[in-house]
Scaffold this motif. Sequence first.
Motif, PDB file in Angstrom:
ATOM      1  N   TYR A  58      -9.689  14.813 -11.622  1.00  0.00           N
ATOM      2  CA  TYR A  58      -8.892  15.762 -10.850  1.00  0.00           C
ATOM      3  C   TYR A  58      -9.692  16.971 -10.397  1.00  0.00           C
ATOM      4  CZ  TYR A  58      -4.358  13.721 -10.441  1.00  0.00           C
ATOM      5  OH  TYR A  58      -3.315  12.917 -10.030  1.00  0.00           O
ATOM      6  N   ALA A  59     -10.714  17.346 -11.140  1.00  0.00           N
ATOM      7  CA  ALA A  59     -11.588  18.420 -10.663  1.00  0.00           C
ATOM      8  C   ALA A  59     -12.270  17.993  -9.365  1.00  0.00           C
ATOM      9  CB  ALA A  59     -12.624  18.767 -11.726  1.00  0.00           C
ATOM     10  N   LEU A  60     -12.676  16.727  -9.306  1.00  0.00           N
ATOM     11  CA  LEU A  60     -13.328  16.209  -8.102  1.00  0.00           C
ATOM     12  C   LEU A  60     -12.345  16.049  -6.952  1.00  0.00           C
ATOM     13  CD1 LEU A  60     -15.503  13.457  -9.834  1.00  0.00           C
ATOM     14  CD2 LEU A  60     -16.352  15.570  -8.801  1.00  0.00           C
ATOM     15  N   MET A 138     -20.897  11.044  -4.752  1.00  0.00           N
ATOM     16  CA  MET A 138     -20.490  11.316  -3.377  1.00  0.00           C
ATOM     17  C   MET A 138     -20.146  12.792  -3.171  1.00  0.00           C
ATOM     18  SD  MET A 138     -20.690   8.554  -1.540  1.00  0.00           S
ATOM     19  CE  MET A 138     -22.201   8.271  -2.465  1.00  0.00           C
ATOM     20  N   THR A 139     -19.594  13.419  -4.215  1.00  0.00           N
ATOM     21  CA  THR A 139     -19.235  14.834  -4.120  1.00  0.00           C
ATOM     22  C   THR A 139     -20.456  15.706  -3.836  1.00  0.00           C
ATOM     23  OG1 THR A 139     -17.348  14.538  -5.603  1.00  0.00           O
ATOM     24  CG2 THR A 139     -18.195  16.766  -5.384  1.00  0.00           C
ATOM     25  N   LEU A 140     -21.601  15.333  -4.389  1.00  0.00           N
ATOM     26  CA  LEU A 140     -22.826  16.100  -4.161  1.00  0.00           C
ATOM     27  C   LEU A 140     -23.252  16.073  -2.695  1.00  0.00           C
ATOM     28  CD1 LEU A 140     -24.918  15.010  -7.300  1.00  0.00           C
ATOM     29  CD2 LEU A 140     -23.687  17.165  -6.959  1.00  0.00           C
ATOM     30  N   PHE A 141     -22.855  15.024  -1.959  1.00  0.00           N
ATOM     31  CA  PHE A 141     -23.232  14.908  -0.545  1.00  0.00           C
ATOM     32  C   PHE A 141     -22.209  15.552   0.391  1.00  0.00           C
ATOM     33  CE2 PHE A 141     -25.445  11.282  -2.514  1.00  0.00           C
ATOM     34  CZ  PHE A 141     -26.739  11.528  -2.067  1.00  0.00           C
ATOM     35  N   VAL A 158     -13.066   9.628   2.117  1.00  0.00           N
ATOM     36  CA  VAL A 158     -12.489   8.280   2.029  1.00  0.00           C
ATOM     37  C   VAL A 158     -13.248   7.447   1.001  1.00  0.00           C
ATOM     38  CG1 VAL A 158     -12.115   6.116   3.277  1.00  0.00           C
ATOM     39  CG2 VAL A 158     -11.555   8.293   4.378  1.00  0.00           C
ATOM     40  N   VAL A 159     -14.578   7.542   1.025  1.00  0.00           N
ATOM     41  CA  VAL A 159     -15.408   6.797   0.074  1.00  0.00           C
ATOM     42  C   VAL A 159     -15.153   7.280  -1.355  1.00  0.00           C
ATOM     43  CG1 VAL A 159     -17.769   6.279  -0.646  1.00  0.00           C
ATOM     44  CG2 VAL A 159     -17.180   6.296   1.786  1.00  0.00           C
ATOM     45  N   GLU A 160     -15.026   8.588  -1.537  1.00  0.00           N
ATOM     46  CA  GLU A 160     -14.686   9.116  -2.856  1.00  0.00           C
ATOM     47  C   GLU A 160     -13.359   8.532  -3.337  1.00  0.00           C
ATOM     48  OE1 GLU A 160     -14.829  13.368  -3.269  1.00  0.00           O
ATOM     49  OE2 GLU A 160     -16.572  13.519  -1.948  1.00  0.00           O
ATOM     50  N   GLY A 161     -12.396   8.467  -2.437  1.00  0.00           N
ATOM     51  CA  GLY A 161     -11.103   7.891  -2.792  1.00  0.00           C
ATOM     52  C   GLY A 161     -11.206   6.433  -3.192  1.00  0.00           C
ATOM     53  N   GLY A 223     -19.751  17.936  -9.183  1.00  0.00           N
ATOM     54  CA  GLY A 223     -20.430  16.652  -9.050  1.00  0.00           C
ATOM     55  C   GLY A 223     -21.375  16.396 -10.211  1.00  0.00           C
ATOM     56  N   ILE A 224     -22.118  17.401 -10.617  1.00  0.00           N
ATOM     57  CA  ILE A 224     -23.048  17.267 -11.753  1.00  0.00           C
ATOM     58  C   ILE A 224     -22.274  17.057 -13.055  1.00  0.00           C
ATOM     59  CG2 ILE A 224     -24.755  18.497 -13.143  1.00  0.00           C
ATOM     60  CD1 ILE A 224     -25.691  19.840 -10.512  1.00  0.00           C
ATOM     61  N   MET A 225     -21.183  17.787 -13.242  1.00  0.00           N
ATOM     62  CA  MET A 225     -20.364  17.612 -14.441  1.00  0.00           C
ATOM     63  C   MET A 225     -19.869  16.174 -14.570  1.00  0.00           C
ATOM     64  SD  MET A 225     -18.007  21.065 -14.580  1.00  0.00           S
ATOM     65  CE  MET A 225     -16.816  20.175 -15.597  1.00  0.00           C
ATOM     66  N   GLY A 226     -19.439  15.596 -13.465  1.00  0.00           N
ATOM     67  CA  GLY A 226     -18.943  14.223 -13.485  1.00  0.00           C
ATOM     68  C   GLY A 226     -20.016  13.220 -13.870  1.00  0.00           C
ATOM     69  N   LEU A 227     -21.244  13.420 -13.413  1.00  0.00           N
ATOM     70  CA  LEU A 227     -22.334  12.507 -13.747  1.00  0.00           C
ATOM     71  C   LEU A 227     -22.707  12.592 -15.227  1.00  0.00           C
ATOM     72  CD1 LEU A 227     -24.643  12.935 -10.611  1.00  0.00           C
ATOM     73  CD2 LEU A 227     -23.164  10.982 -11.167  1.00  0.00           C
TER      74      LEU A 227
END
Length: 509
Positions: A58-60, A138-141, A158-161, A223-227
Amino acid sequence: MNEDNAVTDDMKRQAAMFYNSTERERIREYGGETSWRFWRKRRLVVALLAFFGFFNVYALRVNLSVAVVAMTEPMEKVLDNGTIVYVPEFDWSSQTKGLVLSSFFYGYIITQLPGGWLAAKIGGNRMFAIGVGATSLMTLFTPPLAHTSTALLIAVRVVEGLFEGVTYPCIHAVWSRWAPSDERARLATFAFSGSYVGTVVSMPICSLLAHYTGWPGIFYVFGIMGLVWTTIWWLVVKDSPEKDPHITAAELKYIQDSRGTQAVEGSKIRHPWRAMLTSGPVWAIVMAHFSENWGFYTLLTFLPTFMQDVFKFETSQTGWLSAVPYLAMAIVLQVAGHMADWLLRMGVMTRSNIRKLFNCGAFLSQTIFMVAAAYATSVVGCIVCLTIAVGLGGFAWSGFSVNHLDIAPPHASVLMGLSNTIATLPGIVSPPLAGSIVTDKTAEQWRIVFFISSAIYLVGAIIYYIFCSAEQQPWVVEFDNDPSFDTDAASVTTTRGYDNKALDHNSEM
């Protein structure tokens, strides 16, 4: 002879008493009633990591809702002739803004059913990690693509989704193996509450990042947190307790005794599609999920904008105030999950009536408080009403969100994929609809948006009450004629016993 028999009977009684006391102690220890050392229980470790997984999910997802306010806010700009003007970095109309915000859900809706199917086949734990990890990447881009063109920003969302769409179905595949039947509500709702904690934490942090680092910092940080989370989950969480080398023999037996042992490999599971798609209880879940998501997505997407339009709050303030309702939801989810499981253990109500009470009671209350929020004349009154409305949704999640596991545990991931597919439609429809309604940014126009959400909550409550069931459905048994299928444990049993080597190791200790 009689004395020998008496001695034998006495020894049997003593052995039975010892076994019963040991068994009660085991249940207290691994059933979670007295032990505070949660890290020794692998299912609780899974739940904790799942919590942080949904935190990232949800953060993303919510980051753009706050970032878009900063992206379209007028900024000071000095022209070549020295004139100072105020223009937004992205001069989008309300319709374009609605399209950008909803683009995520165009990808999200596509992968719900495939994600549930793949989770049942190859394991929910791996699919969950892939979903969150790819979304984080994808968030990083996102910032460089947004600066290039609006079309590319929409495309990356869309790709993130697409990748994030697998997360909710996958976690039900995990719980179908890891969750004892009388702990489903608390484990599932604890994990799901990470979504709302993620919203609570990320909204104000996004506001601060937008203020101090500029809006691109929002996407880089999360994005970094998610990785980082993806790496930890991949290394720690196994597909099932039988495959976890660190689980104790007692906890493994406790889980298996409750939910049944798994004898059918994921690749051999057959889903009774016709029976599922014509099942009243399935569509009760679908409608409830749709209703809850309509109100939630509307507020999740537009609450910062609403606060700015109606109450003239700045970007740095909207993030903090918009997070308050989701803090209430995160807290209520914990209470609701434990309360639902407690009512079930105490035998106060049937499982079906518990699901109806929690779900329909929440929806009717949300209907009332959404209408009240629409007529609130002060920011305090509006936030209080919205906080109560969103917070009460925590009780609904202890109803419909675990109902998939009640009616068909082997197919829970696919059923969650089905319900979340339909429940994603609000994310696609409500932002453009709200954008077309709120053209002049007036309180009267926002009132219409709240009225629509209230009406959908009411319809969802009625349909769920009529068709809901929390009993295992007949078609779950019919899909597999194996006589070892255990209908009480809602899974498949095997006569081969337990083959996890951790059993032999721990039984010696």
